[in-house]
Scaffold this motif. Structure first.
Motif, PDB file in Angstrom:
ATOM      1  N   MET A   1       1.149   2.970  -2.524  1.00 28.89           N
ATOM      2  CA  MET A   1       1.766   1.672  -2.346  1.00 28.89           C
ATOM      3  C   MET A   1       3.298   1.863  -3.058  1.00 28.89           C
ATOM      4  N   ASN A   2       4.096   1.268  -2.280  1.00 27.00           N
ATOM      5  CA  ASN A   2       5.462   1.339  -2.877  1.00 27.00           C
ATOM      6  C   ASN A   2       5.818   0.106  -3.584  1.00 27.00           C
ATOM      7  N   GLN A   3       7.088   0.186  -4.349  1.00 23.44           N
ATOM      8  CA  GLN A   3       7.164  -0.766  -5.502  1.00 23.44           C
ATOM      9  C   GLN A   3       7.412  -2.065  -4.847  1.00 23.44           C
ATOM     10  N   GLN A   4       7.840  -2.193  -3.528  1.00 24.87           N
ATOM     11  CA  GLN A   4       7.993  -3.486  -2.965  1.00 24.87           C
ATOM     12  C   GLN A   4       6.687  -4.104  -2.890  1.00 24.87           C
ATOM     13  N   SER A   5       5.580  -3.292  -2.368  1.00 21.54           N
ATOM     14  CA  SER A   5       4.295  -4.270  -2.390  1.00 21.54           C
ATOM     15  C   SER A   5       3.726  -4.596  -3.573  1.00 21.54           C
ATOM     16  N   PHE A   6       4.218  -4.390  -4.531  1.00 24.54           N
ATOM     17  CA  PHE A   6       3.919  -4.952  -5.906  1.00 24.54           C
ATOM     18  C   PHE A   6       4.181  -6.376  -6.374  1.00 24.54           C
ATOM     19  N   ARG A 168      -3.379   4.544   1.388  1.00 16.68           N
ATOM     20  CA  ARG A 168      -4.542   4.689   2.018  1.00 16.68           C
ATOM     21  C   ARG A 168      -4.168   6.071   2.869  1.00 16.68           C
ATOM     22  N   SER A 169      -3.072   6.589   2.355  1.00 22.74           N
ATOM     23  CA  SER A 169      -3.089   7.929   3.142  1.00 22.74           C
ATOM     24  C   SER A 169      -3.604   9.065   2.393  1.00 22.74           C
ATOM     25  N   VAL A 170      -4.136  10.231   2.894  1.00 18.62           N
ATOM     26  CA  VAL A 170      -4.676  11.311   2.281  1.00 18.62           C
ATOM     27  C   VAL A 170      -3.731  12.526   2.797  1.00 18.62           C
ATOM     28  N   PRO A 187      -5.029   2.256   7.830  1.00 18.23           N
ATOM     29  CA  PRO A 187      -4.467   0.918   7.886  1.00 18.23           C
ATOM     30  C   PRO A 187      -4.385   0.472   6.330  1.00 18.23           C
ATOM     31  N   SER A 188      -3.110  -0.003   5.781  1.00 17.24           N
ATOM     32  CA  SER A 188      -3.114  -0.279   4.449  1.00 17.24           C
ATOM     33  C   SER A 188      -3.146  -1.853   4.334  1.00 17.24           C
ATOM     34  N   ASP A 244     -12.301  -1.940  -2.812  1.00 16.35           N
ATOM     35  CA  ASP A 244     -11.820  -0.543  -3.194  1.00 16.35           C
ATOM     36  C   ASP A 244     -13.044   0.148  -3.965  1.00 16.35           C
ATOM     37  N   LEU A 245     -13.213   1.484  -3.371  1.00 13.18           N
ATOM     38  CA  LEU A 245     -14.389   2.415  -4.061  1.00 13.18           C
ATOM     39  C   LEU A 245     -13.579   3.050  -5.377  1.00 13.18           C
TER      40      LEU A 245
END
Length: 391
Positions: A1-6, A168-170, A187-188, A244-245
């Motif tokens: 997650m980028n900072q904007q998402s916080f 949610r990227s691997v 999808p995030s 979340d797991l």
């Protein structure tokens, strides 16, 4: 997650439905989160008083070491007699599990957000500036930038470094060069937990926790082989729908059992990609188990055991209520877990009765204990590392 998402997270936390999220992000219990939100008028439940213990499973402290304060979701890596730990300030150290002495020690030059992953030769961490840093023998091999933050320790296997990011990227990197081999983007969601997720190998499949689902990926190219839900989003806003797991998990052969944060505990056949069972469970930490039982700690400190075969309840105990427990670790005929007062408790796998209580430096044990050979290892928030052995 980028900072904007916080930024939306800070706004949402004003709502009472965010209590469970605060508990995870701040390292507090659910009930201390309530007190923080509504003031001193809400009385926090008091931790269960510890009763005198007779050491039915004797253990003694054989060594101690220091690494530095730990304020991120540290996962201690164990390979044979090597224990790899890290601290918030960027220190990474490989310790001899028998003596506590350094095999090597270094600093990656930036605060650490996730780690440590290791296969015994190659170790990897993720910094707060979103760099994956790979080390060999305490020397930096390479670093690569991620597009998002990461809170889950890198997984090192098969000459590759796999990283699960908060978007949610691997991502898969060549272990020797750092060249990105592939990236699988799912999808995030607007919110994720600042907590360790799930990533492990089962045979030739990379098993990853993506939101409330376990997914089996081809480690060579990232293609999805199967997906199985442990829990599904519910509620009407972003916080209520967060699922979340969380690590750690219990693996027995092809069966992987995991916890969905404050929702369910469930088991999956990772070879066939099928769900075996799920049961409601209100916990924030991972699980461990043996071939018969799955063990976990609930948000209120109740310790639970479920039958691995079908998820039916086997036993529970509330002797450690409200003590902010870590995930459990199976150790011989015991399960070990740390608490916020700096104790490591050993409970019977059979019925949850108290078998021993080990002391540390009095700082919270926030890292799930690990076992290296016959040495039980605990790490405290202040950065003390303790090695205990049965007498």
């Amino acid at each position: 997650m980028n900072q904007q998402s916080f930024r939306p997270l800070a706004k949402v936390i004003r709502a009472s439905v965010a209590i469970f999220l605060i508990a995870s992000l701040s390292g507090c219990s659910v009930f201390s989160g309530i007190g923080n939100l509504f003031g001193s008028s809400v009385k926090k439940p008091q931790p269960a008083e510890l009763q005198p213990v007779v050491a039915l499973v004797p253990a003694k402290l054989i060594w101690s070491a220091r690494i530095g304060e730990v304020s991120f979701p540290l996962q201690v890596s164990v390979v044979a007699d090597t224990v790899v730990v890290a601290s918030t300030d960027g220190s990474v150290a490989a310790l001899d599990a028998r003596t506590g002495r350094d095999f090597w020690r270094t600093n990656v030059g930036a605060p650490i957000a996730a780690g440590v992953g290791s296969d015994g030769k190659l170790s990897a961490v993720v910094t707060r500036s979103n760099d994956v840093v790979a080390l060999a023998g305490g020397k930096e091999l390479w670093r690569q930038k991620l597009a998002a933050q990461a809170f889950t320790s890198p997984f090192v296997a098969g000459g590759r470094v796999f990283v699960l990011a908060a978007d949610r990227s691997v991502n898969a990197f060549d272990g020797q060069t750092g060249r990105k081999l592939w990236s699988q983007q799912r999808p995030s969601e607007p919110l994720v937990l600042r907590q360790s997720g799930v990533m492990l190998a089962v045979g030739d499949t990379l098993v990853v926790g993506l939101a409330g689902r376990l997914a089996g990926l081809n480690p060579l190219n990232g293609s999805v082989r199967w997906e199985v839900p442990i829990a599904s989003p519910r509620g009407i806003n972003d916080v209520e729908r967060l699922v979340d797991l969380v690590g750690t998990v219990s693996r027995n052969g092809n069966t992987v059992c995991a916890r969905a944060f404050q929702a369910n505990v469930g088991c999956v056949d990772a070879q066939r990609g099928t769900l075996l069972w799920t049961k409601p469970a209100n916990g924030a930490q991972g699980v461990d188990g043996d071939d018969h039982l799955i063990f976990g700690t609930e948000a209120d400190g109740k310790v639970m055991a479920w039958l691995r075969a079908d998820g039916e309840a086997a036993w529970n105990t509330d002797r450690l209520r409200y003590r902010n427990l870590t995930a459990p670790l199976v150790v011989g005929r015991s399960i070990a877990m740390g608490d916020s007062a700096g104790y490591v408790h050993l409970l019977s796998r059979t019925d949850g009765s108290l078998l021993n209580r080990l002391t540390t430096d009095g700082s919270a044990v926030t890292v799930t204990p690990v076992l290296a050979g016959n040495t039980l290892i605990a790490v405290t928030r202040s950065g003390a590392v303790f090695g205990y052995a049965p007498e």
